[in-house]
Design a protein around this motif. Structure first.
Motif, short mmCIF file in Angstrom:
data_model
loop_
_atom_site.label_atom_id
_atom_site.label_comp_id
_atom_site.label_asym_id
_atom_site.label_seq_id
_atom_site.Cartn_x
_atom_site.Cartn_y
_atom_site.Cartn_z
N ILE A 78 0.86 -1.18 0.00
CA ILE A 78 0.00 0.00 0.00
C ILE A 78 0.89 1.23 0.00
CG2 ILE A 78 -1.75 1.33 1.25
CD1 ILE A 78 -2.76 -1.26 2.47
N ASP A 99 -2.53 -1.01 -3.66
CA ASP A 99 -3.51 -0.04 -3.20
C ASP A 99 -2.78 1.23 -2.80
OD1 ASP A 99 -5.93 1.07 -2.44
OD2 ASP A 99 -6.29 -0.29 -0.76
N ILE A 101 -3.37 4.97 -0.18
CA ILE A 101 -4.20 5.73 0.75
C ILE A 101 -3.60 7.12 0.85
CG2 ILE A 101 -2.89 5.00 2.80
CD1 ILE A 101 -5.60 4.87 4.29
N GLU A 109 -9.47 3.38 8.89
CA GLU A 109 -9.46 3.10 7.46
C GLU A 109 -8.17 2.40 7.07
OE1 GLU A 109 -9.43 5.20 3.05
OE2 GLU A 109 -9.77 6.45 4.83
N ARG A 113 -7.84 -1.27 5.38
CA ARG A 113 -7.19 -1.49 4.08
C ARG A 113 -6.14 -2.59 4.16
NH1 ARG A 113 -6.91 2.73 0.15
NH2 ARG A 113 -8.78 3.99 0.29
N TRP A 188 -11.02 -6.26 -5.11
CA TRP A 188 -10.65 -5.50 -3.91
C TRP A 188 -11.64 -5.67 -2.76
CZ3 TRP A 188 -9.10 -4.06 -8.69
CH2 TRP A 188 -7.76 -3.70 -8.85
N TYR A 192 -14.36 -1.91 -0.26
CA TYR A 192 -13.17 -1.15 -0.63
C TYR A 192 -13.45 0.35 -0.63
CZ TYR A 192 -9.20 0.55 -3.31
OH TYR A 192 -8.09 1.25 -3.71
N TYR A 193 -12.52 1.12 -0.04
CA TYR A 193 -12.70 2.56 0.10
C TYR A 193 -12.23 3.36 -1.11
CZ TYR A 193 -13.22 1.84 5.20
OH TYR A 193 -13.64 1.45 6.45
N GLY A 194 -11.39 2.77 -1.92
CA GLY A 194 -10.67 3.55 -2.93
C GLY A 194 -11.44 3.85 -4.20
#
Length: 232
Positions: A78, A99, A101, A109, A113, A188, A192-194
């Motif tokens: 990440i 990923d 962030i 979060e 992740r 993902w 998934y937040y992205g």
């Protein structure tokens, strides 16, 4: 115990992240520079994940990502970027990060992740314990689910865990137009937040590996305004 490498030159941020990851049950290796991170990985290569800040003294986080990925296709990576570093995010994904962030981030979060990424890596490394075949065949391509390798006309193609999962999704849905959101959730995870653009970056990376002419793809086709379709 799950092990994560945290690479961040700002001691206060690194210590805060490490503390919260330890509270969540992780063993944490801390490094203040890329050079120190590589030294730690040399002694403890069995890390499940790495959290790499882009802005580091000496070798930056992007070069570190590239160096780690050359020798380890399994570790989850990440990238951590400052707000507005869009080009750095894209480059990080294109050279092997799974990923990214953006700072400032919430600790909850970040942990979510990391946990989600490692669950994916472990799930794929263990493989499917059901009755599914060990190999998926599509035209000249063979996806071997035991070795986690892709073969094109017998030639092996190394894939990261994320790339393997995308190919697996394609092979299980041949000729089907897959919307970007379906690829995102399938690879993902639902929570998934992205951003969905992470799909596009990984598709570009896959085309460089599987296509004879990546600029004129014959296998991973774009369905404009929708997503992608696999054509063997």
């Amino acid at each position: 115990m799950k092990r994560v490498l945290v690479v961040e030159d700002e001691a206060s941020i690194r210590e805060m992240v490490a503390l919260n990851l330890r509270r969540a049950g992780w063993e944490v290796l801390e490094a203040g520079s890329a050079e120190q991170a590589l030294e730690l990985l040399g002694r403890r290569p069995d890390c499940d994940a790495a959290l790499l800040d882009i802005m580091l003294p000496g070798m930056d986080g992007l070069s570190l990502c590239e160096t780690i990925r050359r020798s380890n296709a399994d570790i989850g990576i990440i990238m951590v970027s400052a707000k507005g570093q869009e080009s750095d995010k894209i480059r990080g994904l294109s050279i092997g990060a799974d990923d990214y962030i953006t700072k400032p981030f919430s600790v909850s979060e970040l942990i979510a992740r990391v946990e989600a990424l490692v669950r994916r890596v472990h799930r794929n490394a263990e493989g499917d314990t059901g009755a599914a075949p060990d190999q998926l065949v599509s035209g000249p391509f063979v996806l071997d689910e035991k070795s986690r390798m892709l073969y094109k006309s017998g030639r092996p193609i190394d894939l990261t865990q994320v790339e393997f999962q995308i190919m697996e999704l394609f092979f299980r849905n041949p000729g089907t137009a897959l919307v970007r959101e379906k690829i995102l959730s399938g690879v993902w995870g639902e929570g998934y937040y992205g951003d969905v653009k992470i799909v596009d970056v990984n598709i570009r990376r896959l085309r460089m590996k599987v296509e004879d002419e990546p600029s004129s793809p014959q296998h991973i086709l774009t369905v404009w305004g929708y997503g992608y379709r696999w054509n063997a």
